[in-house]
Design an enzyme around this catalytic site. Structure first.
Site, PDB file in Angstrom:
ATOM      1  N   ARG A   1      26.415  33.516  76.630  1.00  0.00           N
ATOM      2  CA  ARG A   1      26.853  34.548  77.571  1.00  0.00           C
ATOM      3  C   ARG A   1      27.694  35.582  76.844  1.00  0.00           C
ATOM      4  O   ARG A   1      28.500  35.245  75.982  1.00  0.00           O
ATOM      5  CB  ARG A   1      27.690  33.942  78.692  1.00  0.00           C
ATOM      6  N   VAL A   2      27.460  36.834  77.179  1.00  0.00           N
ATOM      7  CA  VAL A   2      28.329  37.929  76.780  1.00  0.00           C
ATOM      8  C   VAL A   2      28.702  38.678  78.050  1.00  0.00           C
ATOM      9  O   VAL A   2      28.031  38.566  79.072  1.00  0.00           O
ATOM     10  CB  VAL A   2      27.670  38.887  75.756  1.00  0.00           C
ATOM     11  N   SER A   3      29.784  39.456  77.973  1.00  0.00           N
ATOM     12  CA  SER A   3      30.310  40.091  79.177  1.00  0.00           C
ATOM     13  C   SER A   3      29.640  41.405  79.545  1.00  0.00           C
ATOM     14  O   SER A   3      29.569  41.762  80.711  1.00  0.00           O
ATOM     15  CB  SER A   3      31.809  40.339  79.029  1.00  0.00           C
ATOM     16  N   THR A   4      29.170  42.149  78.552  1.00  0.00           N
ATOM     17  CA  THR A   4      28.619  43.463  78.851  1.00  0.00           C
ATOM     18  C   THR A   4      27.213  43.612  78.286  1.00  0.00           C
ATOM     19  O   THR A   4      26.840  42.929  77.336  1.00  0.00           O
ATOM     20  CB  THR A   4      29.510  44.588  78.280  1.00  0.00           C
TER      21      THR A   4
ATOM     22  N   GLN B   1      26.574  44.178  74.475  1.00  0.00           N
ATOM     23  CA  GLN B   1      26.876  43.119  73.512  1.00  0.00           C
ATOM     24  C   GLN B   1      25.604  42.342  73.187  1.00  0.00           C
ATOM     25  O   GLN B   1      24.661  42.308  73.969  1.00  0.00           O
ATOM     26  CB  GLN B   1      27.952  42.176  74.065  1.00  0.00           C
TER      27      GLN B   1
END
Length: 182
Positions: free
Chosen positions: A7-10, A13
Site C-alpha cells: 500500500r502507498v498513500s497517493t 507513489q
C-alpha cells in the site's frame, strides 16, 4: 500459503519496491492499492485479503505502517487473522505473529505508527495556523456559485432541480438559501 499486501498513500507513489520485496519473501499472490492508511475505509484490496485468508496462511507486508496507522485498526486486523488461524509477517521488521516476541514487537510498532500519524497531523495543523496568521492560507476556493443558486431559486426552481443543474449536493443548495434568509 503466503499472501502479500502492498500500500502507498497517493497515486503518484510507486508500489514496485514493496511488490518486489513481497515476491522475494515468497508471496504467491500480492494485492496492492493506493489508499491512505489512516483508516480502513476504501481499502478494498486489504478487505479482500482478510476475507480470503485461511488457517495456516500468512499475510506478509513490508512494514507494519503499510497495514495500519492506528493501534485500533491494527488490533482489528490482528483479531481477524487470529480468528482465521492466520499469521502476519513483515519483511523489514522482526514481526512474525506465530511467536510471542513477534506479537509483542507488533504491538510496539502499532503504537509508534499511530504516534507518527498524530505528529504529522499536529505539524500540518501548526503549518496551517502559521500560514493563516501570515495571511497566506486562504483555504479552498468556493466551489459553489452562490449567485447562480439564488438566480435559479428566483426563477422558481426547487433545491433538487438547482442541485442537479449545478451538479452540487442538495445540502449545499439549502446552505446557500438558509444563509440568504439570515
Amino acid at each position: 500459503m503466503k499472501y502479500g499486501y502492498a500500500r502507498v498513500s497517493t497515486t503518484d507513489q510507486d508500489l514496485s519496491i514493496q511488490a518486489g520485496a513481497l515476491k522475494a519473501a515468497g508471496c504467491e499472490i500480492i494485492r496492492a492499492e493506493k489508499q491512505s492508511g489512516t483508516t480502513m475505509e476504501k481499502r478494498s484490496e486489504l478487505a479482500t485479503l482478510l476475507d480470503f485468508l485461511r488457517a495456516g496462511d500468512t499475510l506478509v507486508v513490508t512494514r507494519i505502517d503499510r497495514l495500519a496507522r492506528s493501534v485500533g485498526d491494527l488490533q482489528m486486523i490482528m483479531r481477524r487473522l487470529r480468528e482465521k488461524g492466520a499469521h502476519l509477517q513483515a519483511t523489514e521488521q522482526p514481526i512474525d505473529t506465530s511467536t510471542a516476541a513477534g506479537k509483542a514487537f507488533l504491538d510496539m510498532l502499532g503504537v509508534f505508527a499511530e504516534f507518527e500519524t498524530n505528529l504529522r497531523r499536529e505539524r500540518q495543523m501548526e503549518g496551517i495556523a502559521k500560514a493563516k496568521d501570515a495571511g497566506v492560507y486562504q483555504g479552498r476556493k468556493a466551489s459553489i456559485d452562490v449567485e447562480r443558486v439564488r438566480t435559479l431559486r428566483g426563477e422558481g426552481k426547487g433545491a433538487t432541480e438547482i442541485a442537479k443543474e449545478l451538479k452540487i449536493g442538495r445540502a449545499s443548495v439549502y446552505r446557500v438559501l438558509s444563509e440568504e434568509s439570515v
